[in-house]
Motif scaffolding. Structure first.
Motif, PDB file in Angstrom:
ATOM      1  N   THR A  21       0.831  -1.194   0.000  1.00  0.00           N
ATOM      2  CA  THR A  21       0.000   0.000   0.000  1.00  0.00           C
ATOM      3  C   THR A  21       0.870   1.250   0.000  1.00  0.00           C
ATOM      4  OG1 THR A  21      -1.787  -1.109   1.169  1.00  0.00           O
ATOM      5  CG2 THR A  21      -1.800   1.290   1.204  1.00  0.00           C
ATOM      6  N   VAL A  22       0.578   2.145  -0.917  1.00  0.00           N
ATOM      7  CA  VAL A  22       1.289   3.426  -1.015  1.00  0.00           C
ATOM      8  C   VAL A  22       0.384   4.512  -0.464  1.00  0.00           C
ATOM      9  CG1 VAL A  22       2.309   5.119  -2.583  1.00  0.00           C
ATOM     10  CG2 VAL A  22       2.581   2.666  -3.039  1.00  0.00           C
ATOM     11  N   VAL A  23       0.893   5.270   0.494  1.00  0.00           N
ATOM     12  CA  VAL A  23       0.161   6.437   0.998  1.00  0.00           C
ATOM     13  C   VAL A  23       0.547   7.622   0.110  1.00  0.00           C
ATOM     14  CG1 VAL A  23      -0.286   7.953   2.954  1.00  0.00           C
ATOM     15  CG2 VAL A  23       0.176   5.520   3.336  1.00  0.00           C
ATOM     16  N   LEU A  24      -0.427   8.130  -0.626  1.00  0.00           N
ATOM     17  CA  LEU A  24      -0.159   9.116  -1.669  1.00  0.00           C
ATOM     18  C   LEU A  24      -0.671  10.491  -1.248  1.00  0.00           C
ATOM     19  CD1 LEU A  24       0.918   9.528  -4.553  1.00  0.00           C
ATOM     20  CD2 LEU A  24      -1.361   8.937  -5.405  1.00  0.00           C
ATOM     21  N   ASN A  40      -0.053  -2.169  -6.920  1.00  0.00           N
ATOM     22  CA  ASN A  40      -0.105  -1.618  -5.573  1.00  0.00           C
ATOM     23  C   ASN A  40      -1.495  -1.106  -5.211  1.00  0.00           C
ATOM     24  OD1 ASN A  40       2.583  -2.120  -5.071  1.00  0.00           O
ATOM     25  ND2 ASN A  40       3.260  -0.069  -5.656  1.00  0.00           N
ATOM     26  N   ALA A  41      -1.707  -0.940  -3.918  1.00  0.00           N
ATOM     27  CA  ALA A  41      -2.895  -0.252  -3.422  1.00  0.00           C
ATOM     28  C   ALA A  41      -2.509   1.179  -3.072  1.00  0.00           C
ATOM     29  CB  ALA A  41      -3.430  -0.967  -2.187  1.00  0.00           C
ATOM     30  N   TYR A  42      -3.462   2.111  -3.205  1.00  0.00           N
ATOM     31  CA  TYR A  42      -3.173   3.521  -2.964  1.00  0.00           C
ATOM     32  C   TYR A  42      -4.182   4.118  -1.997  1.00  0.00           C
ATOM     33  CZ  TYR A  42       0.189   3.052  -6.663  1.00  0.00           C
ATOM     34  OH  TYR A  42       1.275   2.632  -7.396  1.00  0.00           O
ATOM     35  N   LEU A  43      -3.666   4.703  -0.931  1.00  0.00           N
ATOM     36  CA  LEU A  43      -4.472   5.438   0.033  1.00  0.00           C
ATOM     37  C   LEU A  43      -4.092   6.904  -0.115  1.00  0.00           C
ATOM     38  CD1 LEU A  43      -6.474   5.476   2.353  1.00  0.00           C
ATOM     39  CD2 LEU A  43      -4.587   5.013   3.915  1.00  0.00           C
ATOM     40  N   ILE A  44      -5.053   7.721  -0.518  1.00  0.00           N
ATOM     41  CA  ILE A  44      -4.772   9.075  -0.981  1.00  0.00           C
ATOM     42  C   ILE A  44      -5.298  10.102   0.020  1.00  0.00           C
ATOM     43  CG2 ILE A  44      -5.072  10.676  -2.913  1.00  0.00           C
ATOM     44  CD1 ILE A  44      -5.881   8.212  -4.614  1.00  0.00           C
ATOM     45  N   SER A  71     -10.365   9.325  -8.463  1.00  0.00           N
ATOM     46  CA  SER A  71     -11.138   9.073  -9.681  1.00  0.00           C
ATOM     47  C   SER A  71     -10.228   8.979 -10.901  1.00  0.00           C
ATOM     48  CB  SER A  71     -12.206  10.153  -9.869  1.00  0.00           C
ATOM     49  OG  SER A  71     -11.652  11.413 -10.199  1.00  0.00           O
ATOM     50  N   ILE A  72      -9.164   9.778 -10.919  1.00  0.00           N
ATOM     51  CA  ILE A  72      -8.213   9.708 -12.032  1.00  0.00           C
ATOM     52  C   ILE A  72      -7.511   8.351 -12.040  1.00  0.00           C
ATOM     53  CG2 ILE A  72      -6.016  10.632 -12.902  1.00  0.00           C
ATOM     54  CD1 ILE A  72      -6.996  13.418 -12.007  1.00  0.00           C
ATOM     55  N   LEU A  73      -7.119   7.878 -10.860  1.00  0.00           N
ATOM     56  CA  LEU A  73      -6.474   6.558 -10.793  1.00  0.00           C
ATOM     57  C   LEU A  73      -7.432   5.458 -11.231  1.00  0.00           C
ATOM     58  CD1 LEU A  73      -4.282   6.579  -7.549  1.00  0.00           C
ATOM     59  CD2 LEU A  73      -3.647   7.150  -9.885  1.00  0.00           C
ATOM     60  N   LYS A  74      -8.659   5.489 -10.735  1.00  0.00           N
ATOM     61  CA  LYS A  74      -9.637   4.457 -11.123  1.00  0.00           C
ATOM     62  C   LYS A  74      -9.870   4.460 -12.629  1.00  0.00           C
ATOM     63  CE  LYS A  74     -11.829   1.914  -8.982  1.00  0.00           C
ATOM     64  NZ  LYS A  74     -12.876   1.890  -7.949  1.00  0.00           N
ATOM     65  N   LYS A  75      -9.985   5.638 -13.208  1.00  0.00           N
ATOM     66  CA  LYS A  75     -10.211   5.740 -14.654  1.00  0.00           C
ATOM     67  C   LYS A  75      -9.042   5.138 -15.437  1.00  0.00           C
ATOM     68  CE  LYS A  75     -11.298   9.114 -18.284  1.00  0.00           C
ATOM     69  NZ  LYS A  75     -10.268   8.646 -19.222  1.00  0.00           N
ATOM     70  N   ASN A  76      -7.856   5.185 -14.847  1.00  0.00           N
ATOM     71  CA  ASN A  76      -6.662   4.692 -15.535  1.00  0.00           C
ATOM     72  C   ASN A  76      -6.277   3.276 -15.121  1.00  0.00           C
ATOM     73  OD1 ASN A  76      -5.222   6.922 -17.308  1.00  0.00           O
ATOM     74  ND2 ASN A  76      -6.136   7.979 -15.556  1.00  0.00           N
ATOM     75  N   GLY A  77      -7.227   2.554 -14.542  1.00  0.00           N
ATOM     76  CA  GLY A  77      -7.018   1.129 -14.320  1.00  0.00           C
ATOM     77  C   GLY A  77      -6.486   0.729 -12.967  1.00  0.00           C
ATOM     78  N   PHE A  78      -6.345   1.644 -12.045  1.00  0.00           N
ATOM     79  CA  PHE A  78      -5.905   1.312 -10.693  1.00  0.00           C
ATOM     80  C   PHE A  78      -7.128   0.865  -9.899  1.00  0.00           C
ATOM     81  CE2 PHE A  78      -2.707   4.043 -12.421  1.00  0.00           C
ATOM     82  CZ  PHE A  78      -1.511   3.593 -11.883  1.00  0.00           C
ATOM     83  N   ILE A  79      -7.109  -0.357  -9.422  1.00  0.00           N
ATOM     84  CA  ILE A  79      -8.297  -0.968  -8.814  1.00  0.00           C
ATOM     85  C   ILE A  79      -8.392  -0.688  -7.326  1.00  0.00           C
ATOM     86  CG2 ILE A  79      -9.544  -3.128  -8.464  1.00  0.00           C
ATOM     87  CD1 ILE A  79      -9.288  -2.209 -11.383  1.00  0.00           C
ATOM     88  N   ARG A  80      -7.272  -0.817  -6.629  1.00  0.00           N
ATOM     89  CA  ARG A  80      -7.278  -0.723  -5.159  1.00  0.00           C
ATOM     90  C   ARG A  80      -6.939   0.705  -4.736  1.00  0.00           C
ATOM     91  NH1 ARG A  80      -2.888  -4.854  -4.055  1.00  0.00           N
ATOM     92  NH2 ARG A  80      -3.448  -4.691  -1.855  1.00  0.00           N
TER      93      ARG A  80
END
Length: 472
Positions: free
Chosen positions: A379-382, A417-421, A434-443
């Motif tokens: 998990t990446v804290v972004l 990876n998973a991303y917590l923003i 929403s930008i990440l989800k649109k670009n294929g990031f699931i978690r």
């Protein structure tokens, strides 16, 4: 004489309505001109002039629509070269408005044509200055924007011009006059603007760093240029629209106000060049949204973040809004030059839901439980705040990618990876999610209330993290 400041908080912009004896001047109007027309009608007055302090970068001005609808003359200061009919005033030229006078003070520095307008009351006494981006409350205009449309005009050249404009034209004016700037805190046109939107010149001479009486030209240039960050990417595009002209807002809205059935919406958005923009609140978007849409909520700095995150000002956009918010979304898009909305989903997300179609969701976590469980190793804290915010304070082990450059740095992130923003308050983090989800990031998940809430509840040196179920 009446002087009314018309302030629009979402873009930190101030226009001015000045009326005397049945004649009106509008200064630095927004694209949606109806409020100015309504005020003039209420006063039984005629709009005679539209004064522009400079070619604006952070919004598209409404001067052309006002000229077309009222016959008012557009006035720019010396050296301006618009591609349409306008009065190019001379330095110290005086215009009559009812029983008052408006004097042109050429104050180059923010731009070459930047002009301050001195308002002289019925007795000829100096009453106020409408300063545009020459002088703000607590700050002055940044001198680095022109180089993006004219590379020969460096920030240092314009900073030196601004130094002399302030000292030769502004500071000699009497202390009692009122300063009316074009922007307040939150605008990217300066770096240290106050939340106050008016002040006396005398107080600014005492409190504004750029007006220190003992400041040398070299010191001014150094202080002004220190800490400047790159301007938003849409600024040069707005400048060119203000110079060259644009379609009337009525025409833009006529094209945009096309209600779409779910079937029509699907067919239209299958085209790769069409972007689905959801303007609902982050909480509603997170619970359920149309796949491949991005969320920029109206209840925030909507226009600014559209300009910062959507790189193509000619982007074709289809809207998903709360019912009744369609036109507001279109108008606020047009304020920063996004004139290519081509329709909206009739009845918004509810129509999609009623049709039984697949929806997306983004999990959100409460800051109050942020320190209960350790995140998984992938998990990446972004942190998507500005670099200056991150440098000031941030969560340990977080990764910084500011929202305005996120889409250009997706290759630095892994789909595995998973991303917590998080951002400061939770608005930007949902845009990023929403930008990440649109670009294929699931978690993907974001933090409600952002860093401000986390900080209230967590000792940063001991921070541990909760793992939302969407990241498991």
């Amino acid at each position: 004489m009446k002087i009314e400041q018309i302030y629009t908080g979402c873009i930190a912009h101030a226009a001015y309505y000045v009326e005397s004896d049945g004649e009106v001047a509008i200064f630095d109007p927004l694209r949606d001109i109806q409020p100015y027309l309504d005020r003039a009608q209420s006063d039984h007055a005629r709009i005679k002039y539209v004064f522009e302090t400079h070619f604006h970068a952070d919004f598209v001005s409404g001067h052309l629509d006002l000229m077309q609808k009222t016959g008012a003359a557009i006035v720019f200061g010396p050296t301006a070269k618009p591609n349409y009919q306008a009065i190019i005033a001379e330095d110290n030229q005086v215009f009559s408005l009812g029983k008052i006078k408006i004097q042109v003070l050429h104050t180059p520095g923010h731009t070459l044509e930047s002009t301050t307008y001195l308002i002289l009351d019925e007795s000829g006494r100096e009453h106020a200055i409408i300063t545009g981006d020459t002088l703000f409350i607590g700050d002055v205009g940044r001198p680095d924007l022109v180089q993006y449309v004219n590379s020969s005009l460096t920030e240092e050249i314009l900073a030196r011009k601004l130094f002399h404009s302030l000292r030769d034209k502004i500071m000699p004016l009497p202390d009692h006059i009122i300063v009316y700037p074009n922007h307040g805190a939150g605008s990217a046109c300066g770096k240290n603007m106050s939340k106050e939107t008016t002040d006396t010149l005398g107080n600014q001479k005492q409190t504004n760093y750029a007006l220190r009486s003992d400041m040398t030209e070299g010191e001014f240039v150094k202080e002004l240029l220190t800490g400047l960050t790159p301007p938003p990417q849409y600024f040069p595009k707005n400048v060119l629209m203000n110079i060259k002209g644009y379609e009337s807002l009525d025409t833009v809205l006529t094209k945009a106000k096309k209600p779409l059935t779910v079937f029509e919406f699907i067919k239209l958005t299958e085209q790769p060049e069409v972007l689905i923009l959801d303007t609902r609140d982050a909480a509603d978007f997170a619970k359920a949204h149309i796949p491949n849409s991005i969320n920029i909520g109206l209840n925030g700095g909507f226009a600014v973040w559209v300009g910062e995150t959507i790189s193509d000002i000619n982007q074709k956009i289809v809207l998903v809004t709360e019912p009744g918010k369609e036109e507001e979304s279109m108008i606020r898009l047009s304020r920063v030059g996004f004139d290519h909305t081509i329709g909206f989903l009739e009845n918004g997300y509810q129509a999609w839901k009623k049709a039984g179609l697949k929806s997306g969701k983004i999990e959100r976590i409460r800051a109050s439980v942020f320190d209960e469980t350790v995140l998984y190793s992938d998990t990446v804290v972004l942190d998507v705040r500005k670099k200056s915010e991150y440098d000031s304070e941030h969560l340990l082990s977080s990764t910084s990618i500011p929202l305005n450059i996120l889409e250009n740095h997706l290759e630095e992130l892994s789909l595995e990876n998973a991303y917590l923003i998080y951002c400061a308050g939770g608005y930007r983090s949902m845009i990023a999610a929403s930008i990440l989800k649109k670009n294929g990031f699931i978690r993907v998940a974001d933090v409600i209330g952002g860093y401000n809430e986390i900080k209230k509840r967590t000792q940063l040196e001991k921070t541990t993290y909760v793992c939302p179920s969407s990241l498991l």
